[in-house]
Design a protein around this motif. Sequence first.
Motif, PDB file in Angstrom:
ATOM      1  N   PRO A   1       0.797  -1.227   0.000  1.00 55.77           N
ATOM      2  CA  PRO A   1       0.000   0.000   0.000  1.00 55.77           C
ATOM      3  C   PRO A   1       0.830   1.277   0.000  1.00 55.77           C
ATOM      4  CG  PRO A   1      -0.005  -1.009   2.169  1.00 55.77           C
ATOM      5  CD  PRO A   1       0.658  -1.987   1.245  1.00 55.77           C
ATOM      6  N   ALA A   2       2.104   1.173   0.337  1.00 56.63           N
ATOM      7  CA  ALA A   2       2.975   2.355   0.349  1.00 56.63           C
ATOM      8  C   ALA A   2       4.199   2.065  -0.515  1.00 56.63           C
ATOM      9  CB  ALA A   2       3.412   2.664   1.786  1.00 56.63           C
ATOM     10  N   PRO A   3       4.767   3.070  -1.170  1.00 52.14           N
ATOM     11  CA  PRO A   3       4.358   4.477  -1.184  1.00 52.14           C
ATOM     12  C   PRO A   3       3.296   4.800  -2.236  1.00 52.14           C
ATOM     13  CG  PRO A   3       6.388   4.228  -2.394  1.00 52.14           C
ATOM     14  CD  PRO A   3       6.040   2.864  -1.870  1.00 52.14           C
ATOM     15  N   ALA A   4       3.158   3.949  -3.258  1.00 51.22           N
ATOM     16  CA  ALA A   4       2.135   4.147  -4.287  1.00 51.22           C
ATOM     17  C   ALA A   4       1.809   2.802  -4.914  1.00 51.22           C
ATOM     18  CB  ALA A   4       2.616   5.126  -5.359  1.00 51.22           C
TER      19      ALA A   4
ATOM     20  N   THR B   1       7.705  -2.282  -5.289  1.00 43.70           N
ATOM     21  CA  THR B   1       7.733  -2.620  -3.874  1.00 43.70           C
ATOM     22  C   THR B   1       8.028  -4.102  -3.670  1.00 43.70           C
ATOM     23  OG1 THR B   1       5.305  -2.709  -3.991  1.00 43.70           O
ATOM     24  CG2 THR B   1       6.300  -0.738  -3.036  1.00 43.70           C
ATOM     25  N   PHE B   2       8.683  -4.396  -2.545  1.00 38.39           N
ATOM     26  CA  PHE B   2       9.175  -5.743  -2.269  1.00 38.39           C
ATOM     27  C   PHE B   2       8.957  -6.099  -0.804  1.00 38.39           C
ATOM     28  CE2 PHE B   2      11.431  -3.975  -5.794  1.00 38.39           C
ATOM     29  CZ  PHE B   2      11.592  -5.017  -6.691  1.00 38.39           C
ATOM     30  N   LEU B   3       8.863  -7.396  -0.547  1.00 35.03           N
ATOM     31  CA  LEU B   3       8.705  -7.924   0.809  1.00 35.03           C
ATOM     32  C   LEU B   3       9.930  -8.749   1.157  1.00 35.03           C
ATOM     33  CD1 LEU B   3       6.637  -8.264   3.186  1.00 35.03           C
ATOM     34  CD2 LEU B   3       5.932 -10.392   2.062  1.00 35.03           C
ATOM     35  N   THR B   4      10.467  -8.528   2.362  1.00 34.16           N
ATOM     36  CA  THR B   4      11.603  -9.327   2.829  1.00 34.16           C
ATOM     37  C   THR B   4      11.536  -9.439   4.352  1.00 34.16           C
ATOM     38  OG1 THR B   4      14.001  -9.665   2.631  1.00 34.16           O
ATOM     39  CG2 THR B   4      13.250  -7.412   3.071  1.00 34.16           C
ATOM     40  N   ALA B   5      12.560 -10.065   4.945  1.00 39.99           N
ATOM     41  CA  ALA B   5      12.591 -10.261   6.401  1.00 39.99           C
ATOM     42  C   ALA B   5      13.192  -9.044   7.091  1.00 39.99           C
ATOM     43  CB  ALA B   5      13.399 -11.517   6.739  1.00 39.99           C
ATOM     44  N   LYS B   6      12.602  -8.677   8.214  1.00 39.23           N
ATOM     45  CA  LYS B   6      13.071  -7.501   8.952  1.00 39.23           C
ATOM     46  C   LYS B   6      14.494  -7.672   9.450  1.00 39.23           C
ATOM     47  CE  LYS B   6      10.932  -6.435  12.851  1.00 39.23           C
ATOM     48  NZ  LYS B   6       9.862  -5.889  13.726  1.00 39.23           N
TER      49      LYS B   6
ATOM     50  N   VAL C   1      10.194   1.201   3.427  1.00 44.28           N
ATOM     51  CA  VAL C   1       9.014   2.066   3.499  1.00 44.28           C
ATOM     52  C   VAL C   1       7.976   1.560   4.499  1.00 44.28           C
ATOM     53  CG1 VAL C   1       9.223   3.036   1.191  1.00 44.28           C
ATOM     54  CG2 VAL C   1       8.024   0.869   1.488  1.00 44.28           C
ATOM     55  N   MET C   2       8.085   0.293   4.908  1.00 48.06           N
ATOM     56  CA  MET C   2       7.167  -0.264   5.901  1.00 48.06           C
ATOM     57  C   MET C   2       7.939  -1.204   6.815  1.00 48.06           C
ATOM     58  SD  MET C   2       3.763  -1.256   3.638  1.00 48.06           S
ATOM     59  CE  MET C   2       2.886  -1.890   5.078  1.00 48.06           C
ATOM     60  N   VAL C   3       7.655  -1.151   8.095  1.00 42.39           N
ATOM     61  CA  VAL C   3       8.292  -2.040   9.077  1.00 42.39           C
ATOM     62  C   VAL C   3       7.204  -2.639   9.957  1.00 42.39           C
ATOM     63  CG1 VAL C   3       9.947  -2.239  10.968  1.00 42.39           C
ATOM     64  CG2 VAL C   3      10.385  -0.635   9.095  1.00 42.39           C
ATOM     65  N   SER C   4       7.169  -3.951  10.039  1.00 41.05           N
ATOM     66  CA  SER C   4       6.189  -4.617  10.891  1.00 41.05           C
ATOM     67  C   SER C   4       6.515  -4.389  12.365  1.00 41.05           C
ATOM     68  CB  SER C   4       6.159  -6.118  10.601  1.00 41.05           C
ATOM     69  OG  SER C   4       5.327  -6.790  11.526  1.00 41.05           O
ATOM     70  N   ARG C   5       5.485  -4.163  13.151  1.00 44.29           N
ATOM     71  CA  ARG C   5       5.679  -3.975  14.583  1.00 44.29           C
ATOM     72  C   ARG C   5       5.812  -5.298  15.327  1.00 44.29           C
ATOM     73  NH1 ARG C   5       1.508  -0.262  13.421  1.00 44.29           N
ATOM     74  NH2 ARG C   5      -0.066  -1.701  14.259  1.00 44.29           N
ATOM     75  N   SER C   6       5.283  -6.380  14.718  1.00 40.49           N
ATOM     76  CA  SER C   6       5.218  -7.630  15.471  1.00 40.49           C
ATOM     77  C   SER C   6       5.791  -8.848  14.738  1.00 40.49           C
ATOM     78  CB  SER C   6       3.755  -7.926  15.837  1.00 40.49           C
ATOM     79  OG  SER C   6       2.963  -8.023  14.667  1.00 40.49           O
ATOM     80  N   SER C   7       6.109  -8.716  13.455  1.00 40.82           N
ATOM     81  CA  SER C   7       6.593  -9.862  12.677  1.00 40.82           C
ATOM     82  C   SER C   7       7.920  -9.549  12.009  1.00 40.82           C
ATOM     83  CB  SER C   7       5.565 -10.260  11.603  1.00 40.82           C
ATOM     84  OG  SER C   7       4.348 -10.634  12.192  1.00 40.82           O
ATOM     85  N   ASP C   8       8.573 -10.581  11.516  1.00 42.73           N
ATOM     86  CA  ASP C   8       9.877 -10.443  10.863  1.00 42.73           C
ATOM     87  C   ASP C   8       9.678 -10.032   9.398  1.00 42.73           C
ATOM     88  OD1 ASP C   8      12.604 -10.550  10.393  1.00 42.73           O
ATOM     89  OD2 ASP C   8      12.662 -12.735  10.164  1.00 42.73           O
TER      90      ASP C   8
ATOM     91  N   VAL D   1       9.569  -6.528   6.502  1.00 45.46           N
ATOM     92  CA  VAL D   1       9.675  -5.126   6.096  1.00 45.46           C
ATOM     93  C   VAL D   1       9.277  -5.010   4.629  1.00 45.46           C
ATOM     94  CG1 VAL D   1      11.473  -4.452   7.738  1.00 45.46           C
ATOM     95  CG2 VAL D   1      12.124  -5.338   5.493  1.00 45.46           C
ATOM     96  N   GLY D   2       8.848  -3.811   4.263  1.00 44.78           N
ATOM     97  CA  GLY D   2       8.548  -3.511   2.873  1.00 44.78           C
ATOM     98  C   GLY D   2       9.595  -2.562   2.314  1.00 44.78           C
ATOM     99  N   LEU D   3      10.035  -2.844   1.093  1.00 44.95           N
ATOM    100  CA  LEU D   3      11.058  -2.028   0.443  1.00 44.95           C
ATOM    101  C   LEU D   3      10.489  -1.373  -0.811  1.00 44.95           C
ATOM    102  CD1 LEU D   3      13.897  -4.737   0.349  1.00 44.95           C
ATOM    103  CD2 LEU D   3      13.341  -3.204   2.245  1.00 44.95           C
ATOM    104  N   VAL D   4      11.122  -0.290  -1.241  1.00 41.20           N
ATOM    105  CA  VAL D   4      10.788   0.310  -2.525  1.00 41.20           C
ATOM    106  C   VAL D   4      12.070   0.607  -3.287  1.00 41.20           C
ATOM    107  CG1 VAL D   4      10.730   2.701  -1.650  1.00 41.20           C
ATOM    108  CG2 VAL D   4       9.460   2.089  -3.718  1.00 41.20           C
TER     109      VAL D   4
END
Length: 227
Positions: free
Chosen positions: A54-57, A62-67, A99-106, A108-111
């Motif tokens: 959902p972020a930034p547009a 955008t990509f998903l990986t481990a925190k 661009v996104m960091v989970s508060r409770s899980s491993d 993060v979202g990248l752009v």
Amino acid sequence: MKILIGTLLALTVILGLGAYTVRADEVLRTQAVNHVYKIISNGAICSATAIKLPAPAENANTFLTAKHCINPENPVGKLIDETVTENSESSTYYDFKVVMVSRSSDLVGLVVPSEDFHPQKATIADTQKAMEGDEVFSVGYPLGGSRTVTVGLLGQKERSVQPMGDLKVMQRASTQIDKGMSGGPLYQKTDKGYEIIGVASTKAGGNNFMNSFVTLTDIKNFIEKGE
């Protein structure tokens, strides 16, 4: 003469079957494998999957990986688009930022802000249809090498310690993973194709039957609610 003809027919059938069995799974490649990239952040090599965040547009790269792959004090790095054939090898490096960091899980979202890079996005499953004992697939860059696909069986969920140190319900699977595959996807296969149901997080030493993946529930909560 009859024996010769029979032999030729048998060889034709065998060769035909052989050609069929070694044919690559085009759907696996286009729906699952091609969406996974190598990333480097603060010297650590991991894997990341192109997905819609959902972020930034909506149309951003955008990509998903481990925190745990990202240093929170320096949340940037390089995403590498590699092409390797028998005769050539090329790598293109793109800057990324968190661009996104989970508060409770491993998670993060990248752009990747580059306008010259337009990866196709993998699909996050609406529901987990794979059950314990079903075949699942992992994709990533073990030990920072070339991209690899491994096949295993889905295990049960289990409460275990995340890389950040807190207890969390995680998904077990016996797909072989290693360093460099953290952040990579775990896929189920349905009538719709290949869908992400997990993200590689931890493994227990050299035991490939003790791999832990962020659950689909936590992935959806992260993407939809930012949790």
